[in-house]
Design a protein around this motif. Structure first.
Motif, PDB file in Angstrom:
ATOM      1  N   PHE A   1     -30.993  63.602   6.905  1.00 49.35           N
ATOM      2  CA  PHE A   1     -31.331  62.867   8.129  1.00 49.35           C
ATOM      3  C   PHE A   1     -32.650  62.115   7.966  1.00 49.35           C
ATOM      4  O   PHE A   1     -32.766  60.948   8.362  1.00 49.35           O
ATOM      5  CB  PHE A   1     -31.402  63.827   9.316  1.00 49.35           C
ATOM      6  N   VAL A   2     -33.642  62.759   7.369  1.00 51.45           N
ATOM      7  CA  VAL A   2     -34.941  62.110   7.163  1.00 51.45           C
ATOM      8  C   VAL A   2     -34.797  60.912   6.230  1.00 51.45           C
ATOM      9  O   VAL A   2     -35.415  59.864   6.444  1.00 51.45           O
ATOM     10  CB  VAL A   2     -35.975  63.129   6.626  1.00 51.45           C
ATOM     11  N   VAL A   3     -33.970  61.036   5.201  1.00 50.24           N
ATOM     12  CA  VAL A   3     -33.753  59.914   4.274  1.00 50.24           C
ATOM     13  C   VAL A   3     -33.086  58.748   5.001  1.00 50.24           C
ATOM     14  O   VAL A   3     -33.479  57.582   4.824  1.00 50.24           O
ATOM     15  CB  VAL A   3     -32.911  60.372   3.065  1.00 50.24           C
ATOM     16  N   LEU A   4     -32.096  59.038   5.834  1.00 50.93           N
ATOM     17  CA  LEU A   4     -31.434  57.971   6.590  1.00 50.93           C
ATOM     18  C   LEU A   4     -32.395  57.303   7.563  1.00 50.93           C
ATOM     19  O   LEU A   4     -32.380  56.077   7.732  1.00 50.93           O
ATOM     20  CB  LEU A   4     -30.223  58.530   7.334  1.00 50.93           C
ATOM     21  N   VAL A   5     -33.245  58.095   8.190  1.00 49.76           N
ATOM     22  CA  VAL A   5     -34.235  57.552   9.116  1.00 49.76           C
ATOM     23  C   VAL A   5     -35.261  56.706   8.362  1.00 49.76           C
ATOM     24  O   VAL A   5     -35.705  55.667   8.838  1.00 49.76           O
ATOM     25  CB  VAL A   5     -34.908  58.701   9.901  1.00 49.76           C
ATOM     26  N   ALA A   6     -35.629  57.154   7.165  1.00 48.56           N
ATOM     27  CA  ALA A   6     -36.616  56.403   6.377  1.00 48.56           C
ATOM     28  C   ALA A   6     -36.085  55.023   5.990  1.00 48.56           C
ATOM     29  O   ALA A   6     -36.861  54.072   5.869  1.00 48.56           O
ATOM     30  CB  ALA A   6     -36.991  57.186   5.126  1.00 48.56           C
ATOM     31  N   GLN A   7     -34.790  54.908   5.801  1.00 48.59           N
ATOM     32  CA  GLN A   7     -34.208  53.628   5.414  1.00 48.59           C
ATOM     33  C   GLN A   7     -34.141  52.636   6.575  1.00 48.59           C
ATOM     34  O   GLN A   7     -33.992  51.444   6.350  1.00 48.59           O
ATOM     35  CB  GLN A   7     -32.805  53.838   4.823  1.00 48.59           C
ATOM     36  N   THR A   8     -34.269  53.121   7.796  1.00 49.89           N
ATOM     37  CA  THR A   8     -34.227  52.217   8.950  1.00 49.89           C
ATOM     38  C   THR A   8     -35.569  51.534   9.204  1.00 49.89           C
ATOM     39  O   THR A   8     -35.620  50.542   9.904  1.00 49.89           O
ATOM     40  CB  THR A   8     -33.813  52.969  10.223  1.00 49.89           C
ATOM     41  N   HIS A   9     -36.639  52.095   8.655  1.00 48.75           N
ATOM     42  CA  HIS A   9     -37.999  51.552   8.794  1.00 48.75           C
ATOM     43  C   HIS A   9     -38.449  51.462  10.253  1.00 48.75           C
ATOM     44  O   HIS A   9     -39.142  50.522  10.646  1.00 48.75           O
ATOM     45  CB  HIS A   9     -38.120  50.177   8.123  1.00 48.75           C
ATOM     46  N   ILE A  10     -38.046  52.422  11.055  1.00 52.97           N
ATOM     47  CA  ILE A  10     -38.491  52.486  12.439  1.00 52.97           C
ATOM     48  C   ILE A  10     -39.843  53.191  12.467  1.00 52.97           C
ATOM     49  O   ILE A  10     -39.996  54.277  11.918  1.00 52.97           O
ATOM     50  CB  ILE A  10     -37.467  53.229  13.320  1.00 52.97           C
ATOM     51  N   VAL A  11     -40.814  52.571  13.096  1.00 48.66           N
ATOM     52  CA  VAL A  11     -42.178  53.088  13.104  1.00 48.66           C
ATOM     53  C   VAL A  11     -42.256  54.456  13.792  1.00 48.66           C
ATOM     54  O   VAL A  11     -43.039  55.308  13.396  1.00 48.66           O
ATOM     55  CB  VAL A  11     -43.121  52.079  13.802  1.00 48.66           C
ATOM     56  N   PHE A  12     -41.414  54.672  14.776  1.00 47.05           N
ATOM     57  CA  PHE A  12     -41.425  55.916  15.538  1.00 47.05           C
ATOM     58  C   PHE A  12     -41.169  57.141  14.652  1.00 47.05           C
ATOM     59  O   PHE A  12     -41.705  58.213  14.884  1.00 47.05           O
ATOM     60  CB  PHE A  12     -40.370  55.836  16.645  1.00 47.05           C
ATOM     61  N   PHE A  13     -40.356  56.977  13.595  1.00 46.79           N
ATOM     62  CA  PHE A  13     -39.982  58.096  12.732  1.00 46.79           C
ATOM     63  C   PHE A  13     -40.859  58.212  11.482  1.00 46.79           C
ATOM     64  O   PHE A  13     -40.625  59.069  10.637  1.00 46.79           O
ATOM     65  CB  PHE A  13     -38.524  57.962  12.293  1.00 46.79           C
ATOM     66  N   ARG A  14     -41.862  57.374  11.360  1.00 49.43           N
ATOM     67  CA  ARG A  14     -42.693  57.373  10.164  1.00 49.43           C
ATOM     68  C   ARG A  14     -43.402  58.707   9.948  1.00 49.43           C
ATOM     69  O   ARG A  14     -43.528  59.182   8.832  1.00 49.43           O
ATOM     70  CB  ARG A  14     -43.707  56.239  10.228  1.00 49.43           C
ATOM     71  N   ARG A  15     -43.851  59.338  11.027  1.00 51.82           N
ATOM     72  CA  ARG A  15     -44.561  60.623  10.903  1.00 51.82           C
ATOM     73  C   ARG A  15     -43.630  61.708  10.349  1.00 51.82           C
ATOM     74  O   ARG A  15     -44.029  62.513   9.511  1.00 51.82           O
ATOM     75  CB  ARG A  15     -45.115  61.056  12.247  1.00 51.82           C
TER      76      ARG A  15
END
Length: 103
Positions: free
Chosen positions: A23-37
């Motif tokens: 899930f974190v890898v998929l979120v990282a690929q979206t480049h959404i600033v909210f999930f950067r932390r």
């Protein structure tokens, strides 16, 4: 109540950690600033083991070590639970220490 199996709980913990990393890898690929932390926290935890959300080998390494870590952590919790739920010297001694004197 039957004892929980340490292996099964460890396996469930490993799968949970594996799915979390995916899930974190998929979120990282979206480049959404909210999930950067969240991505940075995972990088801090598993970066020493080769985790990198931008490469296949980094994702594979992170998933492998995440599974191992989850298996050990949840297996240890199940082991502690089994020890505390059985009637043996350790639990009866602890029960005597924490039992109320007024009954």
């Amino acid at each position: 109540m039957s004892k929980i199996t340490i292996f099964k709980i460890g396996l469930a913990g490993g799968i949970y950690k594996l799915l979390t990393i995916i899930f974190v890898v998929l979120v990282a690929q979206t480049h959404i600033v909210f999930f950067r932390r969240m991505v940075m926290m995972t990088m801090q935890d598993l970066g020493a083991f080769g985790f990198n959300p931008n490469t296949f080998s980094g994702v594979f390494s992170g998933c492998l070590w995440g599974f191992v870590a989850g298996f050990i952590q949840f297996g240890a919790i199940a082991l502690i639970f089994n020890v505390l739920s059985t009637k043996n010297v350790v639990t009866t001694t602890c029960a005597k220490w924490f039992r109320s004197s007024k009954q």
